[in-house]
Design a protein around this motif. Sequence first.
Motif, PDB file in Angstrom:
ATOM      1  N   PRO A   1     -10.604   0.282 -34.931  1.00  0.00           N
ATOM      2  CA  PRO A   1     -10.405  -1.169 -35.057  1.00  0.00           C
ATOM      3  C   PRO A   1      -9.810  -1.791 -33.794  1.00  0.00           C
ATOM      4  CG  PRO A   1      -9.680  -0.052 -37.043  1.00  0.00           C
ATOM      5  CD  PRO A   1      -9.945   1.020 -36.034  1.00  0.00           C
ATOM      6  N   GLN A   2      -8.869  -1.096 -33.170  1.00  0.00           N
ATOM      7  CA  GLN A   2      -8.296  -1.618 -31.928  1.00  0.00           C
ATOM      8  C   GLN A   2      -9.344  -1.674 -30.820  1.00  0.00           C
ATOM      9  OE1 GLN A   2      -4.136  -0.609 -30.895  1.00  0.00           O
ATOM     10  NE2 GLN A   2      -4.345   1.075 -32.356  1.00  0.00           N
ATOM     11  N   LEU A   3     -10.213  -0.654 -30.786  1.00  0.00           N
ATOM     12  CA  LEU A   3     -11.260  -0.611 -29.765  1.00  0.00           C
ATOM     13  C   LEU A   3     -12.212  -1.785 -29.918  1.00  0.00           C
ATOM     14  CD1 LEU A   3     -12.316   1.139 -27.420  1.00  0.00           C
ATOM     15  CD2 LEU A   3     -13.723   2.353 -29.085  1.00  0.00           C
ATOM     16  N   LEU A   4     -12.547  -2.148 -31.149  1.00  0.00           N
ATOM     17  CA  LEU A   4     -13.483  -3.242 -31.388  1.00  0.00           C
ATOM     18  C   LEU A   4     -12.854  -4.612 -31.128  1.00  0.00           C
ATOM     19  CD1 LEU A   4     -15.205  -1.983 -34.673  1.00  0.00           C
ATOM     20  CD2 LEU A   4     -16.177  -2.016 -32.366  1.00  0.00           C
ATOM     21  N   LEU A   5     -11.542  -4.710 -31.338  1.00  0.00           N
ATOM     22  CA  LEU A   5     -10.885  -6.022 -31.274  1.00  0.00           C
ATOM     23  C   LEU A   5     -10.091  -6.255 -30.003  1.00  0.00           C
ATOM     24  CD1 LEU A   5      -9.534  -6.212 -34.961  1.00  0.00           C
ATOM     25  CD2 LEU A   5     -11.609  -7.253 -34.035  1.00  0.00           C
ATOM     26  N   CYS A   6     -10.097  -5.290 -29.074  1.00  0.00           N
ATOM     27  CA  CYS A   6      -9.217  -5.394 -27.907  1.00  0.00           C
ATOM     28  C   CYS A   6      -9.749  -6.331 -26.822  1.00  0.00           C
ATOM     29  CB  CYS A   6      -8.967  -4.010 -27.307  1.00  0.00           C
ATOM     30  SG  CYS A   6     -10.438  -3.252 -26.566  1.00  0.00           S
ATOM     31  N   GLY A   7     -10.989  -6.824 -26.971  1.00  0.00           N
ATOM     32  CA  GLY A   7     -11.565  -7.687 -25.953  1.00  0.00           C
ATOM     33  C   GLY A   7     -12.444  -6.976 -24.961  1.00  0.00           C
ATOM     34  N   LEU A   8     -12.715  -5.694 -25.204  1.00  0.00           N
ATOM     35  CA  LEU A   8     -13.568  -4.929 -24.301  1.00  0.00           C
ATOM     36  C   LEU A   8     -15.023  -5.367 -24.401  1.00  0.00           C
ATOM     37  CD1 LEU A   8     -13.881  -2.518 -22.313  1.00  0.00           C
ATOM     38  CD2 LEU A   8     -14.217  -1.066 -24.319  1.00  0.00           C
ATOM     39  N   PHE A   9     -15.487  -5.634 -25.620  1.00  0.00           N
ATOM     40  CA  PHE A   9     -16.897  -5.958 -25.834  1.00  0.00           C
ATOM     41  C   PHE A   9     -17.169  -7.457 -25.769  1.00  0.00           C
ATOM     42  CE2 PHE A   9     -16.014  -2.002 -28.169  1.00  0.00           C
ATOM     43  CZ  PHE A   9     -16.888  -1.157 -27.510  1.00  0.00           C
ATOM     44  N   THR A  10     -16.199  -8.249 -26.164  1.00  0.00           N
ATOM     45  CA  THR A  10     -16.340  -9.700 -26.122  1.00  0.00           C
ATOM     46  C   THR A  10     -14.944 -10.306 -26.001  1.00  0.00           C
ATOM     47  OG1 THR A  10     -17.276 -11.626 -27.270  1.00  0.00           O
ATOM     48  CG2 THR A  10     -16.216  -9.949 -28.617  1.00  0.00           C
ATOM     49  N   PRO A  11     -14.813 -11.455 -25.324  1.00  0.00           N
ATOM     50  CA  PRO A  11     -13.490 -12.079 -25.212  1.00  0.00           C
ATOM     51  C   PRO A  11     -12.882 -12.333 -26.581  1.00  0.00           C
ATOM     52  CG  PRO A  11     -15.031 -13.115 -23.692  1.00  0.00           C
ATOM     53  CD  PRO A  11     -15.839 -12.195 -24.561  1.00  0.00           C
ATOM     54  N   ARG A  12     -11.599 -12.100 -26.693  1.00  0.00           N
ATOM     55  CA  ARG A  12     -10.949 -12.214 -27.997  1.00  0.00           C
ATOM     56  C   ARG A  12     -10.942 -13.651 -28.515  1.00  0.00           C
ATOM     57  NH1 ARG A  12      -5.592 -10.798 -28.406  1.00  0.00           N
ATOM     58  NH2 ARG A  12      -5.157 -10.829 -26.189  1.00  0.00           N
ATOM     59  N   ASP A  13     -10.941 -14.628 -27.605  1.00  0.00           N
ATOM     60  CA  ASP A  13     -10.907 -16.015 -28.069  1.00  0.00           C
ATOM     61  C   ASP A  13     -12.248 -16.499 -28.604  1.00  0.00           C
ATOM     62  OD1 ASP A  13     -12.307 -16.144 -25.705  1.00  0.00           O
ATOM     63  OD2 ASP A  13     -10.862 -17.411 -24.654  1.00  0.00           O
ATOM     64  N   THR A  14     -13.297 -15.678 -28.496  1.00  0.00           N
ATOM     65  CA  THR A  14     -14.592 -16.040 -29.078  1.00  0.00           C
ATOM     66  C   THR A  14     -14.818 -15.373 -30.438  1.00  0.00           C
ATOM     67  OG1 THR A  14     -15.759 -14.205 -27.977  1.00  0.00           O
ATOM     68  CG2 THR A  14     -15.574 -16.285 -26.764  1.00  0.00           C
ATOM     69  N   MET A  15     -13.878 -14.554 -30.896  1.00  0.00           N
ATOM     70  CA  MET A  15     -14.006 -13.892 -32.192  1.00  0.00           C
ATOM     71  C   MET A  15     -13.683 -14.866 -33.319  1.00  0.00           C
ATOM     72  SD  MET A  15     -12.038 -10.288 -31.407  1.00  0.00           S
ATOM     73  CE  MET A  15     -12.501  -9.245 -30.026  1.00  0.00           C
ATOM     74  N   HIS A  16     -13.977 -14.448 -34.528  1.00  0.00           N
ATOM     75  CA  HIS A  16     -13.556 -15.203 -35.700  1.00  0.00           C
ATOM     76  C   HIS A  16     -12.038 -15.365 -35.659  1.00  0.00           C
ATOM     77  CE1 HIS A  16     -12.598 -16.045 -39.936  1.00  0.00           C
ATOM     78  NE2 HIS A  16     -13.859 -16.449 -40.055  1.00  0.00           N
ATOM     79  N   PRO A  17     -11.523 -16.531 -36.022  1.00  0.00           N
ATOM     80  CA  PRO A  17     -10.068 -16.761 -35.924  1.00  0.00           C
ATOM     81  C   PRO A  17      -9.221 -15.692 -36.607  1.00  0.00           C
ATOM     82  CG  PRO A  17     -11.187 -18.822 -36.375  1.00  0.00           C
ATOM     83  CD  PRO A  17     -12.235 -17.748 -36.435  1.00  0.00           C
ATOM     84  N   ALA A  18      -9.679 -15.166 -37.736  1.00  0.00           N
ATOM     85  CA  ALA A  18      -8.900 -14.134 -38.414  1.00  0.00           C
ATOM     86  C   ALA A  18      -8.858 -12.858 -37.585  1.00  0.00           C
ATOM     87  CB  ALA A  18      -9.501 -13.848 -39.795  1.00  0.00           C
ATOM     88  N   LEU A  19      -9.989 -12.493 -36.979  1.00  0.00           N
ATOM     89  CA  LEU A  19     -10.016 -11.294 -36.150  1.00  0.00           C
ATOM     90  C   LEU A  19      -9.235 -11.509 -34.855  1.00  0.00           C
ATOM     91  CD1 LEU A  19     -13.721 -10.105 -36.566  1.00  0.00           C
ATOM     92  CD2 LEU A  19     -11.673  -9.301 -37.748  1.00  0.00           C
ATOM     93  N   GLU A  20      -9.292 -12.708 -34.312  1.00  0.00           N
ATOM     94  CA  GLU A  20      -8.503 -12.993 -33.110  1.00  0.00           C
ATOM     95  C   GLU A  20      -7.011 -12.864 -33.403  1.00  0.00           C
ATOM     96  OE1 GLU A  20      -7.696 -16.574 -29.844  1.00  0.00           O
ATOM     97  OE2 GLU A  20      -9.106 -16.881 -31.505  1.00  0.00           O
ATOM     98  N   ALA A  21      -6.592 -13.373 -34.564  1.00  0.00           N
ATOM     99  CA  ALA A  21      -5.178 -13.255 -34.948  1.00  0.00           C
ATOM    100  C   ALA A  21      -4.790 -11.794 -35.143  1.00  0.00           C
ATOM    101  CB  ALA A  21      -4.917 -14.053 -36.221  1.00  0.00           C
ATOM    102  N   LEU A  22      -5.696 -11.008 -35.732  1.00  0.00           N
ATOM    103  CA  LEU A  22      -5.407  -9.578 -35.909  1.00  0.00           C
ATOM    104  C   LEU A  22      -5.314  -8.872 -34.562  1.00  0.00           C
ATOM    105  CD1 LEU A  22      -5.064  -7.100 -37.721  1.00  0.00           C
ATOM    106  CD2 LEU A  22      -7.559  -6.929 -37.838  1.00  0.00           C
ATOM    107  N   SER A  23      -6.188  -9.238 -33.633  1.00  0.00           N
ATOM    108  CA  SER A  23      -6.159  -8.595 -32.312  1.00  0.00           C
ATOM    109  C   SER A  23      -4.873  -8.895 -31.564  1.00  0.00           C
ATOM    110  CB  SER A  23      -7.365  -9.043 -31.481  1.00  0.00           C
ATOM    111  OG  SER A  23      -7.244 -10.396 -31.063  1.00  0.00           O
ATOM    112  N   ASP A  24      -4.238 -10.015 -31.894  1.00  0.00           N
ATOM    113  CA  ASP A  24      -3.000 -10.392 -31.205  1.00  0.00           C
ATOM    114  C   ASP A  24      -1.826  -9.485 -31.552  1.00  0.00           C
ATOM    115  OD1 ASP A  24      -4.207 -12.485 -29.889  1.00  0.00           O
ATOM    116  OD2 ASP A  24      -3.640 -13.997 -31.378  1.00  0.00           O
TER     117      ASP A  24
END
Length: 263
Positions: A189-212
């Motif tokens: 989950p950290q690998l998918l949400l860390c911003g490696l594949f796509t900028p974190r600010d373009t993710m769904h707001p819930a996933l962006e909050a989780l990545s924070d």
Amino acid sequence: MTTTTTPTATPRPAPTGALNSSRTLATAARVLRQLRHDPRTIALMILIPCVMLFLLRYVFDGSPRTFDNIGASLLGIFPLITMFLVTSIATLRERTSGTLERLLALPLGKGDLIAGYALAFGTLAIIQSALATGLALWALDLDVTGSPWLLLLVALLDALLGTALGLFVSAFAASEFQAVQFMPAVIFPQLLLCGLFTPRDTMHPALEALSDVLPMSYAVDGMNEVLHHTDMTATFVRDALVVAGCALLVLCLGAATLRRRTP
């Protein structure tokens, strides 16, 4: 008539809550001696991140700029993953073999044990991070704007974070197979949400909050700061402190959840 009294044995003092440097260093030395006789584990910890970076460089042989964009981030992620795997399995092996139970029967606190393991694996993490950083910068021509020392610092903090996570999850596994099974739950989950594949600010707001709140996000952000800025920025300092703080917090949780026996 004279009476003789039988001397009673003095009870062995229980370990205190505070860390004891001699006990911690003795634990670290014991772990390093054991690892010295396990060349496969040493190769996994030290060489695998270098091999993965080497493969990544030539996967993008026709697009060197792509390697420059993601190579710095993966320079921190690869050590984190390998240290997580090796540390969790090695610590669990201590428990299943009965070594951990015998050690905790001695005047050795849980904090001393966890700190000793962290020190031993942290020593290998320094070697691992230095080799991977040197390979990426000087052999694979990774182009970064900032200082190589800052890149090495983040890589080392990521490896220490992987060590702390491995020590922590080993308390909840009953076998080496279960320890490996924690990787999809803790790392992926950290690998998918860390911003490696796509900028974190373009993710769904819930996933962006989780990545924070995930430490790998700050590890990737710190690497990107070194990639794009010549000097140490305030954002880099924040990212480095968050990763270091998470590693320390997880180590404390690992000491609190350490058990003598495998469930």
